[in-house]
Write a protein that holds these residues in place. Structure first.
Motif, PDB file in Angstrom:
ATOM      1  N   ALA A 285      -0.422 -11.381  14.840  1.00 39.70           N
ATOM      2  CA  ALA A 285      -1.370 -10.368  14.368  1.00 39.70           C
ATOM      3  C   ALA A 285      -0.718  -9.453  13.349  1.00 39.70           C
ATOM      4  O   ALA A 285      -1.338  -9.073  12.342  1.00 39.70           O
ATOM      5  N   ASP A 286       0.554  -9.091  13.591  1.00 37.39           N
ATOM      6  CA  ASP A 286       1.274  -8.235  12.640  1.00 37.39           C
ATOM      7  C   ASP A 286       1.532  -8.983  11.336  1.00 37.39           C
ATOM      8  O   ASP A 286       1.416  -8.415  10.245  1.00 37.39           O
ATOM      9  N   ILE A 287       1.904 -10.261  11.451  1.00 34.69           N
ATOM     10  CA  ILE A 287       2.145 -11.061  10.252  1.00 34.69           C
ATOM     11  C   ILE A 287       0.855 -11.195   9.451  1.00 34.69           C
ATOM     12  O   ILE A 287       0.858 -11.100   8.216  1.00 34.69           O
ATOM     13  N   ALA A 288      -0.261 -11.400  10.152  1.00 33.28           N
ATOM     14  CA  ALA A 288      -1.555 -11.518   9.473  1.00 33.28           C
ATOM     15  C   ALA A 288      -1.863 -10.249   8.691  1.00 33.28           C
ATOM     16  O   ALA A 288      -2.293 -10.310   7.529  1.00 33.28           O
ATOM     17  N   ALA A 289      -1.627  -9.089   9.302  1.00 31.53           N
ATOM     18  CA  ALA A 289      -1.913  -7.821   8.631  1.00 31.53           C
ATOM     19  C   ALA A 289      -1.010  -7.612   7.426  1.00 31.53           C
ATOM     20  O   ALA A 289      -1.452  -7.117   6.381  1.00 31.53           O
ATOM     21  N   LEU A 290       0.245  -7.997   7.548  1.00 35.28           N
ATOM     22  CA  LEU A 290       1.201  -7.805   6.457  1.00 35.28           C
ATOM     23  C   LEU A 290       0.924  -8.722   5.265  1.00 35.28           C
ATOM     24  O   LEU A 290       1.405  -8.463   4.162  1.00 35.28           O
ATOM     25  N   THR A 291       0.191  -9.785   5.498  1.00 35.37           N
ATOM     26  CA  THR A 291      -0.058 -10.744   4.423  1.00 35.37           C
ATOM     27  C   THR A 291      -1.537 -10.838   4.045  1.00 35.37           C
ATOM     28  O   THR A 291      -1.973 -11.805   3.425  1.00 35.37           O
ATOM     29  N   GLY A 292      -2.300  -9.817   4.421  1.00 41.18           N
ATOM     30  CA  GLY A 292      -3.663  -9.682   3.907  1.00 41.18           C
ATOM     31  C   GLY A 292      -4.745 -10.471   4.600  1.00 41.18           C
ATOM     32  O   GLY A 292      -5.825 -10.656   4.040  1.00 41.18           O
ATOM     33  N   PHE A 293      -4.500 -10.927   5.831  1.00 44.43           N
ATOM     34  CA  PHE A 293      -5.536 -11.624   6.583  1.00 44.43           C
ATOM     35  C   PHE A 293      -6.192 -10.636   7.546  1.00 44.43           C
ATOM     36  O   PHE A 293      -5.509  -9.805   8.153  1.00 44.43           O
TER      37      PHE A 293
END
Length: 324
Positions: A285-293
């Motif tokens: 979830a954090d990776i998704a937020a950091l990459t615009g998803f």
């Protein structure tokens, strides 16, 4: 051989005496980088010399080899590398070996002066080819039945030729793009770019295929994409920032990059996401937020579509490989 695939591709590389060291690296290093970035053995290669001895390069750094070039009925692609004094290597024995092995090979590549060796063995007859720019006129005069193109590299069916070291790097990126997709090719290309900030200068964007970005508007758009990976801009907003219409920006991207703006944008975001999946223990979830998803599920769907496995499967596979 150049179709989309995640299977391992084996290559044979014949290195002739007095080959530039950078030419050898231009073939091997992109493949090594693709393996490292993907966490998979997408490419394997064997190095050969005519006599089985290490090849003495012009930089006086020898290239170790796996043995002497004694082909039988191998089907994997063969890359023939040569820089200077290719005529010394063009013996009747080598020409016969090349001619015989070509019957079985899925692809034959003449890298820089390797094109001369393939032509000597009558393996480029009727093909479109390229050679080093210094040799173009001489090659065309020697082989009038071969169409010499003013291109960095040429892929003509089962025959491939390049015009030098950097064009060879471009070729290898194109092979990676065709087999593994734009995202991986872009990520590999970024490893070989030295960016020097210059006031008012152009962004030195990685090359894919024959692409060389010389349009400041495309360079500016790419820079904006890189700066907004976590909050992607719409095409219309991106175009306004650059000072052109959305349609014009799309056309410029297709002309110079070979893809639409959204494809390049997504590749940048997914490449950053994959690095975080591999190199960190961050939640998806954090990776998704950091990459615009906008959600971890949207991120996982896009990730799987591009890399043929989920983020969870990537981490599980790499953990298993580390234990093994």
């Amino acid at each position: 051989m150049l179709d989309l695939s995640s299977e391992t591709l084996d290559l044979d590389i014949l290195v002739l005496p007095e080959t530039n060291l950078i030419l050898v690296a231009s073939v091997i290093e992109p493949l090594r980088a693709a393996n490292r970035i993907s966490g998979r053995q997408l490419y394997r290669w064997r190095l050969f010399s005519p006599d089985g001895l290490p090849v003495e390069t012009l930089s006086r750094i020898p290239v170790p080899v796996d043995g002497a070039f004694r082909p039988e009925q191998e089907t994997q692609p063969l890359f023939v590398l040569s820089s200077y004094q290719w005529r010394t290597s063009a013996t009747s024995a080598l020409r016969m070996q090349l001619s015989r092995t070509a019957r079985y090979r899925s692809l034959m590549a003449g890298i820089e002066s390797g094109s001369w060796l393939l032509a000597q063995a009558s393996l480029l007859d009727g093909c479109s080819v390229t050679v080093h720019w210094e040799d173009r006129e001489e090659f065309a005069a020697a082989y009038p039945h071969i169409a010499v193109m003013q291109e960095r590299y040429v892929i003509d069916g089962k025959r491939v030729t390049t015009g030098g070291s950097l064009p060879t790097l471009d070729l290898m990126l194109e092979i990676i793009r065709r087999r593994q997709g734009y995202s991986l090719a872009l990520e590999v290309s970024r490893l070989f770019i030295y960016e020097q900030e210059r006031a008012g200068g152009l962004l030195q964007v990685p090359a894919l295929g024959n692409m060389r970005i010389a349009d400041q508007r495309v360079s500016q758009a790419v820079r904006l994409m890189e700066e907004t990976v976590d909050a992607p801009m719409t095409l219309s907003r991106l175009a306004r920032r650059v000072g052109i219409s959305s349609r014009h920006l799309q056309d410029l991207f297709h002309e110079t990059m070979g893809v639409a703006p959204h494809q390049h944008y997504l590749a940048l975001r997914l490449n950053m996401a994959r690095r975080k999946v591999i190199e960190t223990k961050s939640d998806f979830a954090d990776i998704a937020a950091l990459t615009g998803f906008n959600s971890s599920s949207a991120f996982s769907r896009s990730y799987r579509a591009h890399y043929r496995e989920s983020p969870t499967e990537t981490r599980r596979r790499l953990r298993a490989a580390a234990k093994g």
